[in-house]
Write an enzyme that holds these catalytic residues in place. Sequence first.
Site, PDB file in Angstrom:
ATOM      1  N   ASP A   1       1.194  -1.303   0.330  1.00  0.00           N
ATOM      2  CA  ASP A   1      -0.254   0.038  -0.115  1.00  0.00           C
ATOM      3  C   ASP A   1       0.837   0.716   0.105  1.00  0.00           C
ATOM      4  O   ASP A   1       2.046   1.623   0.502  1.00  0.00           O
ATOM      5  CB  ASP A   1      -1.175  -0.380   0.628  1.00  0.00           C
ATOM      6  CG  ASP A   1      -2.281   0.592   0.996  1.00  0.00           C
ATOM      7  OD1 ASP A   1      -3.152   1.066   0.378  1.00  0.00           O
ATOM      8  OD2 ASP A   1      -1.829   2.089   1.768  1.00  0.00           O
TER       9      ASP A   1
ATOM     10  N   GLU B   1       9.658 -18.508  -5.840  1.00  0.00           N
ATOM     11  CA  GLU B   1       8.714 -16.187  -5.496  1.00  0.00           C
ATOM     12  C   GLU B   1       7.884 -16.270  -5.382  1.00  0.00           C
ATOM     13  O   GLU B   1       6.858 -16.218  -6.007  1.00  0.00           O
ATOM     14  CB  GLU B   1       8.947 -16.671  -7.713  1.00  0.00           C
ATOM     15  CG  GLU B   1      10.251 -17.150  -8.919  1.00  0.00           C
ATOM     16  CD  GLU B   1      10.455 -16.047  -9.072  1.00  0.00           C
ATOM     17  OE1 GLU B   1      10.528 -14.860  -9.252  1.00  0.00           O
ATOM     18  OE2 GLU B   1      11.446 -16.996 -10.342  1.00  0.00           O
TER      19      GLU B   1
HETATM   20  C1  GLC Z   1      -4.331   3.028  -0.773  1.00  0.00           C
HETATM   21  C2  GLC Z   1      -5.347   2.213  -0.619  1.00  0.00           C
HETATM   22  C3  GLC Z   1      -6.650   3.046  -0.195  1.00  0.00           C
HETATM   23  C4  GLC Z   1      -6.954   3.517   1.175  1.00  0.00           C
HETATM   24  C5  GLC Z   1      -5.185   3.749   1.261  1.00  0.00           C
HETATM   25  C6  GLC Z   1      -4.292   4.563   2.164  1.00  0.00           C
HETATM   26  O1  GLC Z   1      -4.408   3.818  -1.666  1.00  0.00           O
HETATM   27  O2  GLC Z   1      -5.631   1.759  -1.986  1.00  0.00           O
HETATM   28  O3  GLC Z   1      -8.139   2.202  -0.556  1.00  0.00           O
HETATM   29  O4  GLC Z   1      -7.168   4.510   1.340  1.00  0.00           O
HETATM   30  O5  GLC Z   1      -3.306   3.908   0.702  1.00  0.00           O
HETATM   31  O6  GLC Z   1      -4.146   3.096   2.909  1.00  0.00           O
END
Ligand code: GLC
Length: 535
Positions: free
Chosen positions: A201, A263
Site C-alpha cells: 500500500d 518466487e
Molecule cells: C491506498 C489504498 C486506499 C487507502 C489508502 C490508505 O491508496 O488503496 O484504499 O485508503 O491507501 O491506506
Amino acid sequence: MMPASWWQSGVIYQIYLRSFQDSNGDGIGDLRGITKRLSYLAELGVDAIWMSPIYPSPMADFGYDVSDYCDVDPRFGTLADVDDLLAQAHARGLKVLLDFVPNHTSDRHPWFAESRSSRSSPKRDWYLWRDPAPGGGPPNNWISDFGGSAWEWDEASGQYYYHAFLKQQPDLNWRNPTVQGVMHDVMRFWLNRGVDGFRIDVLWHLIKAADFPDNPPNSAYTPALGEMDRLLQLRSTDQPEVHGIAARMRALAEDYRAAGQGERLLIGEIYLPVERLMRYYGEDRPGVHLPGNFQLIETPWQARSLAVLIAAYEAALPPGAWPNWVLGNHDRPRVATRLGESQARVAAMLLLTLRGTPTLYYGDELGLSDVPIPPGQVQDPRELRQPGKGLGRDPVRTPMPWDDSAHAGFSTAAPWLPLNADWPARNVARQSAEPGSMLALHRRLLAARRTHPALAIGDFALLDAEDDMLAYERRHGAERLIVALNLGARPQRLALPDWAHGCRPLLSTLADSVPAQDGTLLLRPNEGVVLTTAD
Ligand code: GLC
Ligand code: CA
C-alpha cells in the site's frame, strides 16, 4: 527465451474482501467466502488473487488502518482460515497475495498508544511527531489525502503527529531502523505461512523529506478536485531514500527464492508519472517486481493517446523490467462506467493482450458499473469528509452478484453496501450460461493467454494505425499475433503487414469475426479482434 515466472505470465485478480462472498450471514465478505469461490476463480482462468487488508482493524478506512499486523480481523475469519485458504488455493494452482500496509498503522495500534503516551516513550520515534510551527499551528502545509491538515495535535504530549490519510492512520517513521526491522518481521510472518507476496500500500509515501518543508501549490487545482490537490506532494512522497527501503523488502522476498521456496512477488502501489514510477524497479539494487502501472486508468480513452502512452511506458522500462497494467481497482471508477459497456469489452481485450502482468478487478469480468449509493448508506470516509465531489469509493466496492437468489448469493443477509440494481440479470450464473456475455469474453481471453504464450509473454510492437484503431503485434517463437482494437463507434479498417496476410481470427469481442480480405481487416464499431498466424 527463459521460462517466465508465474507472476510474469500470470493474471492477478483483485478481491475487495468485504464484497466478494459472505460465509456467515453478517452481510460482510470474509476469508471462508473466498475459499468457497476458489473454483470460480480457477475456472475463470486467473493465476493469483490479492485481497484487501485482512488484519484486525477499527475499520476507519476499511482495514487500511491496521491495529495488529500478525492476526486476522474476526469479521474476516481467523489465522486458521488463512491457512485453509492458502492450502486450497495452492492445491488449485492459485497464488495468494496479501495487502501489506506499511506506511501507517491504526491510531489504536498498541505501538501508537505507546508512542503517544509521552515524549520520552521508547516508541516516540516510531511515528512522526513534530513541534508546532514557530508562529503556532501545524509544522507545515501538508494536506491529508482525505482532506484537511495532515497534522493532528496531541494535547497531552504537546506535539503534532503526521497522517497522510485519516487522523486514525498515523504514519510510521520508516527512517527508524527498529520500525524497518519489525515490519520486515511482519512480512516474514506471512511469507513463512505460505503467502505468495504482497501488494504494498502507498509505497511511494513511506519516506518524507527529512526536514519537512512545505509542499508547493498545484497551479492546476480547481475546487472541483479534492482538497489534497491544492498542493503537489513533492516533499511528502517519493523521496530518494524510499528506494533503499524497497530494495530491502525485495532482498527479503529473494531469500525465499534462494531457499527454494518459490518466487514471492512484491507489487508497489505507486501513483507517479512514468519516469518516476520506473525508479521503483530498483536503482543500484532491485526494487519491487512490479511498480503498479495505473496509466490506463488515467489516460483519455482514445486510440492515439493510448498508443503514445503504451509506447512511452514500454520505452521507459529499465532493462529486464517486466511491465504491468491495471484498468480498475477499489479506489477508482469502474471501467464499464468510465467507458460504457461496449468499450469495456474492448478494454478487457487490451488489458489481457498487452505485454505485462494484468490485474483484473473483481466484478469487471461481469461488466459491473459504479453503483450509486444513497446518502444514508455511504461508508467511505473519503466521501463522508468531502461529499458530492465524486471522490467516494463505495460505488466500486459493492457485493459480487453470483446468481439471482436472495442477495445475489453474496450473503444470506442484507449486504453492507447495496448490490448493483441489475443484479438479477447481471450475475455470474446468468453470464456463465450466455456465450456472448462479458464473463464468457473474459474466460475466452484468459484461456487464449494459456494456449498462446505469445499473448502472455511474447514480444510487443505497435502497428501503424489511424483514427480510432489501436493495433499491435505479439510474437513468441514461431507464432505472431495481431491485436486490433476499434475504440470508436464507426467501422475501421486496418491494412495488415505482409506477414499477416492469411492470418485467421482467434477471437473477437463481438461474435465470430470476419477474416481479413486482401490484406485488410475490417472491424465493426467497438470491436476488438485477435488474429493469429498459427493454424
Ligand atoms: C491506498 C489504498 C486506499 C487507502 C489508502 C490508505 O491508496 O488503496 O484504499 O485508503 O491507501 O491506506
Ligand atoms: Ca461474513
